[in-house]
Write a protein that holds these residues in place. Sequence first.
Motif, PDB file in Angstrom:
ATOM      1  N   VAL A   1       0.842  -1.202   0.000  1.00  0.00           N
ATOM      2  CA  VAL A   1       0.000   0.000   0.000  1.00  0.00           C
ATOM      3  C   VAL A   1       0.874   1.248   0.000  1.00  0.00           C
ATOM      4  O   VAL A   1       0.618   2.213  -0.741  1.00  0.00           O
ATOM      5  N   ASP A   2       1.924   1.239   0.812  1.00  0.00           N
ATOM      6  CA  ASP A   2       2.815   2.396   0.874  1.00  0.00           C
ATOM      7  C   ASP A   2       3.493   2.659  -0.465  1.00  0.00           C
ATOM      8  O   ASP A   2       3.663   3.815  -0.880  1.00  0.00           O
ATOM      9  N   ALA A   3       3.895   1.576  -1.146  1.00  0.00           N
ATOM     10  CA  ALA A   3       4.666   1.737  -2.377  1.00  0.00           C
ATOM     11  C   ALA A   3       3.791   2.047  -3.586  1.00  0.00           C
ATOM     12  O   ALA A   3       4.179   2.836  -4.454  1.00  0.00           O
ATOM     13  N   TYR A   4       2.597   1.426  -3.642  1.00  0.00           N
ATOM     14  CA  TYR A   4       1.814   1.488  -4.884  1.00  0.00           C
ATOM     15  C   TYR A   4       0.375   1.959  -4.691  1.00  0.00           C
ATOM     16  O   TYR A   4      -0.339   2.169  -5.673  1.00  0.00           O
ATOM     17  N   GLY A   5      -0.066   2.075  -3.441  1.00  0.00           N
ATOM     18  CA  GLY A   5      -1.474   2.373  -3.191  1.00  0.00           C
ATOM     19  C   GLY A   5      -1.964   3.623  -3.870  1.00  0.00           C
ATOM     20  O   GLY A   5      -3.031   3.636  -4.507  1.00  0.00           O
ATOM     21  N   ALA A   6      -1.224   4.703  -3.766  1.00  0.00           N
ATOM     22  CA  ALA A   6      -1.667   5.978  -4.351  1.00  0.00           C
ATOM     23  C   ALA A   6      -1.820   5.861  -5.854  1.00  0.00           C
ATOM     24  O   ALA A   6      -2.828   6.303  -6.437  1.00  0.00           O
ATOM     25  N   ALA A   7      -0.818   5.267  -6.526  1.00  0.00           N
ATOM     26  CA  ALA A   7      -0.885   5.145  -7.985  1.00  0.00           C
ATOM     27  C   ALA A   7      -2.019   4.225  -8.411  1.00  0.00           C
ATOM     28  O   ALA A   7      -2.750   4.512  -9.372  1.00  0.00           O
ATOM     29  N   LEU A   8      -2.209   3.113  -7.702  1.00  0.00           N
ATOM     30  CA  LEU A   8      -3.247   2.163  -8.096  1.00  0.00           C
ATOM     31  C   LEU A   8      -4.644   2.663  -7.764  1.00  0.00           C
ATOM     32  O   LEU A   8      -5.617   2.261  -8.416  1.00  0.00           O
ATOM     33  N   THR A   9      -4.758   3.527  -6.767  1.00  0.00           N
ATOM     34  CA  THR A   9      -6.055   4.143  -6.504  1.00  0.00           C
ATOM     35  C   THR A   9      -6.524   4.925  -7.726  1.00  0.00           C
ATOM     36  O   THR A   9      -7.733   4.992  -8.011  1.00  0.00           O
ATOM     37  N   GLY A  10      -5.589   5.479  -8.474  1.00  0.00           N
ATOM     38  CA  GLY A  10      -5.941   6.191  -9.695  1.00  0.00           C
ATOM     39  C   GLY A  10      -6.550   5.304 -10.757  1.00  0.00           C
ATOM     40  O   GLY A  10      -7.263   5.788 -11.651  1.00  0.00           O
ATOM     41  N   TYR A  11      -6.284   3.998 -10.673  1.00  0.00           N
ATOM     42  CA  TYR A  11      -6.910   3.041 -11.591  1.00  0.00           C
ATOM     43  C   TYR A  11      -8.285   2.587 -11.093  1.00  0.00           C
ATOM     44  O   TYR A  11      -8.992   1.860 -11.788  1.00  0.00           O
ATOM     45  N   GLY A  12      -8.636   2.978  -9.877  1.00  0.00           N
ATOM     46  CA  GLY A  12      -9.916   2.577  -9.311  1.00  0.00           C
ATOM     47  C   GLY A  12      -9.823   1.450  -8.302  1.00  0.00           C
ATOM     48  O   GLY A  12     -10.850   0.906  -7.884  1.00  0.00           O
ATOM     49  N   HIS A  13      -8.610   1.083  -7.878  1.00  0.00           N
ATOM     50  CA  HIS A  13      -8.449   0.001  -6.908  1.00  0.00           C
ATOM     51  C   HIS A  13      -8.546   0.520  -5.482  1.00  0.00           C
ATOM     52  O   HIS A  13      -8.174   1.664  -5.191  1.00  0.00           O
ATOM     53  N   ARG A  14      -9.041  -0.344  -4.606  1.00  0.00           N
ATOM     54  CA  ARG A  14      -9.091  -0.050  -3.176  1.00  0.00           C
ATOM     55  C   ARG A  14      -8.373  -1.168  -2.431  1.00  0.00           C
ATOM     56  O   ARG A  14      -8.420  -2.335  -2.835  1.00  0.00           O
ATOM     57  N   PHE A  15      -7.714  -0.806  -1.331  1.00  0.00           N
ATOM     58  CA  PHE A  15      -6.907  -1.779  -0.606  1.00  0.00           C
ATOM     59  C   PHE A  15      -7.262  -1.796   0.873  1.00  0.00           C
ATOM     60  O   PHE A  15      -7.661  -0.780   1.447  1.00  0.00           O
ATOM     61  N   ALA A  16      -7.118  -2.965   1.459  1.00  0.00           N
ATOM     62  CA  ALA A  16      -7.273  -3.147   2.899  1.00  0.00           C
ATOM     63  C   ALA A  16      -5.961  -3.694   3.424  1.00  0.00           C
ATOM     64  O   ALA A  16      -5.604  -4.846   3.133  1.00  0.00           O
ATOM     65  N   PRO A  17      -5.193  -2.892   4.166  1.00  0.00           N
ATOM     66  CA  PRO A  17      -3.930  -3.407   4.710  1.00  0.00           C
ATOM     67  C   PRO A  17      -4.179  -4.650   5.554  1.00  0.00           C
ATOM     68  O   PRO A  17      -5.133  -4.713   6.334  1.00  0.00           O
ATOM     69  N   THR A  18      -3.340  -5.627   5.371  1.00  0.00           N
ATOM     70  CA  THR A  18      -3.508  -6.903   6.056  1.00  0.00           C
ATOM     71  C   THR A  18      -2.134  -7.396   6.480  1.00  0.00           C
ATOM     72  O   THR A  18      -1.119  -6.989   5.895  1.00  0.00           O
ATOM     73  N   PRO A  19      -2.045  -8.260   7.489  1.00  0.00           N
ATOM     74  CA  PRO A  19      -0.731  -8.775   7.896  1.00  0.00           C
ATOM     75  C   PRO A  19      -0.080  -9.599   6.785  1.00  0.00           C
ATOM     76  O   PRO A  19      -0.616  -9.723   5.679  1.00  0.00           O
ATOM     77  N   THR A  20       1.018 -10.193   7.130  1.00  0.00           N
ATOM     78  CA  THR A  20       1.824 -10.956   6.183  1.00  0.00           C
ATOM     79  C   THR A  20       1.010 -11.831   5.255  1.00  0.00           C
ATOM     80  O   THR A  20       0.114 -12.562   5.696  1.00  0.00           O
ATOM     81  N   ILE A  21       1.325 -11.754   3.969  1.00  0.00           N
ATOM     82  CA  ILE A  21       0.687 -12.596   2.948  1.00  0.00           C
ATOM     83  C   ILE A  21       1.713 -13.614   2.464  1.00  0.00           C
ATOM     84  O   ILE A  21       2.742 -13.266   1.902  1.00  0.00           O
ATOM     85  N   GLY A  22       1.414 -14.878   2.698  1.00  0.00           N
ATOM     86  CA  GLY A  22       2.301 -15.939   2.219  1.00  0.00           C
ATOM     87  C   GLY A  22       3.619 -15.963   2.964  1.00  0.00           C
ATOM     88  O   GLY A  22       3.983 -15.047   3.700  1.00  0.00           O
ATOM     89  N   ALA A  23       4.348 -17.041   2.807  1.00  0.00           N
ATOM     90  CA  ALA A  23       5.693 -17.193   3.369  1.00  0.00           C
ATOM     91  C   ALA A  23       6.383 -18.205   2.472  1.00  0.00           C
ATOM     92  O   ALA A  23       6.464 -19.389   2.785  1.00  0.00           O
ATOM     93  N   ALA A  24       6.866 -17.730   1.344  1.00  0.00           N
ATOM     94  CA  ALA A  24       7.251 -18.592   0.237  1.00  0.00           C
ATOM     95  C   ALA A  24       8.646 -19.181   0.397  1.00  0.00           C
ATOM     96  O   ALA A  24       9.473 -18.709   1.190  1.00  0.00           O
ATOM     97  N   THR A  25       8.913 -20.216  -0.387  1.00  0.00           N
ATOM     98  CA  THR A  25      10.259 -20.746  -0.575  1.00  0.00           C
ATOM     99  C   THR A  25      10.463 -20.945  -2.072  1.00  0.00           C
ATOM    100  O   THR A  25       9.514 -21.145  -2.820  1.00  0.00           O
ATOM    101  N   ALA A  26      11.717 -20.896  -2.515  1.00  0.00           N
ATOM    102  CA  ALA A  26      12.004 -21.064  -3.940  1.00  0.00           C
ATOM    103  C   ALA A  26      13.460 -21.450  -4.135  1.00  0.00           C
ATOM    104  O   ALA A  26      14.319 -21.131  -3.297  1.00  0.00           O
ATOM    105  N   ILE A  27      13.732 -22.118  -5.237  1.00  0.00           N
ATOM    106  CA  ILE A  27      15.103 -22.388  -5.679  1.00  0.00           C
ATOM    107  C   ILE A  27      15.161 -22.126  -7.177  1.00  0.00           C
ATOM    108  O   ILE A  27      14.330 -22.640  -7.938  1.00  0.00           O
ATOM    109  N   GLU A  28      16.141 -21.328  -7.583  1.00  0.00           N
ATOM    110  CA  GLU A  28      16.376 -21.070  -9.002  1.00  0.00           C
ATOM    111  C   GLU A  28      17.620 -21.829  -9.446  1.00  0.00           C
ATOM    112  O   GLU A  28      18.614 -21.882  -8.717  1.00  0.00           O
ATOM    113  N   ILE A  29      17.559 -22.413 -10.636  1.00  0.00           N
ATOM    114  CA  ILE A  29      18.652 -23.222 -11.167  1.00  0.00           C
ATOM    115  C   ILE A  29      19.282 -22.458 -12.319  1.00  0.00           C
ATOM    116  O   ILE A  29      18.639 -22.225 -13.343  1.00  0.00           O
TER     117      ILE A  29
END
Length: 631
Positions: A575-603
Amino acid sequence: MYSRLVVRSAAVTGALALALTGAIASSPAIASSPAIASSPAIASSPANASSPADAARPAPAQEPPRVPTSVGYGGAVSSLDPVVSEVGLTVLRRGGNATDAAVAMAAAIGVTDPYSAGIGGGGFFVHYDAATGRVETIDGRETAPSAMEHDAFVDPATGEPYPFYPDLVTSGVSVGVPGTPATWERALERWGTTSLRQALRPATAVAEEGFVVDQLFHDQTVANQARFEALTPTTELFLPDGAAPEVGSVFRNPDLAATYRMLARGGVDAFYEGPLAQEIADAVQAPPVADEIELPVPAGSLTAEDLASYEAVDRDPTVVSYRGYEVYGMAPPGSGGTTVGEALNILEQFDLASLDDPAALHHYIEASALAFADRAAYLGDGDFVDVPVDGLLDDTFARERACLLDPAGAAPKPVAAGDARSYDGECGEPAVPGVSPEDTESTSTTNLTAVDRWGDVVEYTLTIEQIGGSGIVVPGRGFLLNNELTDFSIRYDADDPNRIEAGKRPRSSMSPTIVLADGRPVLALGSPGGSRIITTVLQMLINRIDLGMTIEQAIAAPRATPQNSATTPAEQGFVDAYGAALTGYGHRFAPTPTIGAATAIEIGPGGLLTAVAEPTRLGGGSARVVWPAGS
């Protein structure tokens, strides 16, 4: 949320090393894969290497390192827990392959992260076989009991569904037939080089020796205290002396150690048949409720016969082509493979790389809404309902859906589903309103990733659903049973693909994903988080492939989780990084705690492995490589 234990005792690490002193058979060496990244190629490490130090007991107060990113050769693992990653790393160093490591890690998760996963739950196992060049999957999802009624979630006293939390979650009626032990057996049978007995040794040692309780484990126990107090064996295990274990105390689970030893001796038949199967059935049909407890804890209908008839199912993966990569995922009852795949197909109609970040993220949100609308309309257990997988993943269907994505503004949400059985790729009427069904998936679950020196890859997501599952510990056995059946739609509707039916597997959002380029693996990733798993995996892929991020940046970037609703949940950083710009597209956001906790390996080129785990979310994960680059 998901559960993860952070701090470990020195005894744990020593027990792990000692439990893994036996060598595991090696597989034939196979050439390494090409890469997404442009890292310089470096010659591979020797095919077999270990040192006496690998088996040494560490100094007092030492614990496995918590390393969010590791780069090197010879194999790699990533998980949400440092002890679990230490288990997998040691298996690889001892000559085991990716499947051997994944099963050993999953068993350790059942000890150190008992509120997220364990033998009382299920999961999806995705495997790339370097010898054949094929991606294959195992569906270890839980099944509904054979006697489950369509109105099983309805309170007969009121005629209305039980309140979801804590009543329905904390119940026998929410427990599905567990699939995790059968998944381990099937995976080792198909691709492993070790036995289940060997794979269970390190986890058994951890259960016996114990681990040091951290703040997160303490807090999650406190948050579930009312549920746990309703069930006598759960109180005895997780609320010793009537309270959550104190931070810094050592938590041991000798009952689970004994259960693992029983499985080591008797194989998974010891779980699905005989005394333990009957004990599981008894706990479901007559939950061990404490005296003077007001929580209803509805009984279920699972029987020993349901356990005896359970099978982990081999399924063909889903696959889509995205900007030159082949993205493989899990087929129904998984909804991740089709939903991630459809969203990617929609996004491929647009040149995201040419857009600024807010514009690209606008496309991500809109494509996700369209794909989630189709998920709700069509996704369920393909053995019970007709899921138009081919249509959902057809590029022509994606072109038709992409017509509804306005690059300049957000469509009113929720949007309606498309017709995945009849489409021509032509643009029709603008997006029309749809419906957004209630989301009852927990944001718990866990994920692990493993790559071995021969090029085999495993992505494995496993769960018991809610943090603490059903709350029911099987008496004397040391593990929690799942509440996975709450992933079914709560009210029965004959037109709902995710309606309750006996023997059926509930729809899941688990999205273990393997990405190939020119037939060779370049990336494997997955995440916990309920329905937010889908958007976590999707956003990471977009970050890596379209937005030019490294895999480390892709996993660390702030997330939003658009799911076809008027307001999009998002981390505050997003929200801090993109909320203002995306609001201009008509999006609304609800701040929420951590989303996901991913793992990955790139080869990468020359077999260079970049293993990543969450750097900060919920304390961070642990990613390890066998031979660090430059060492």
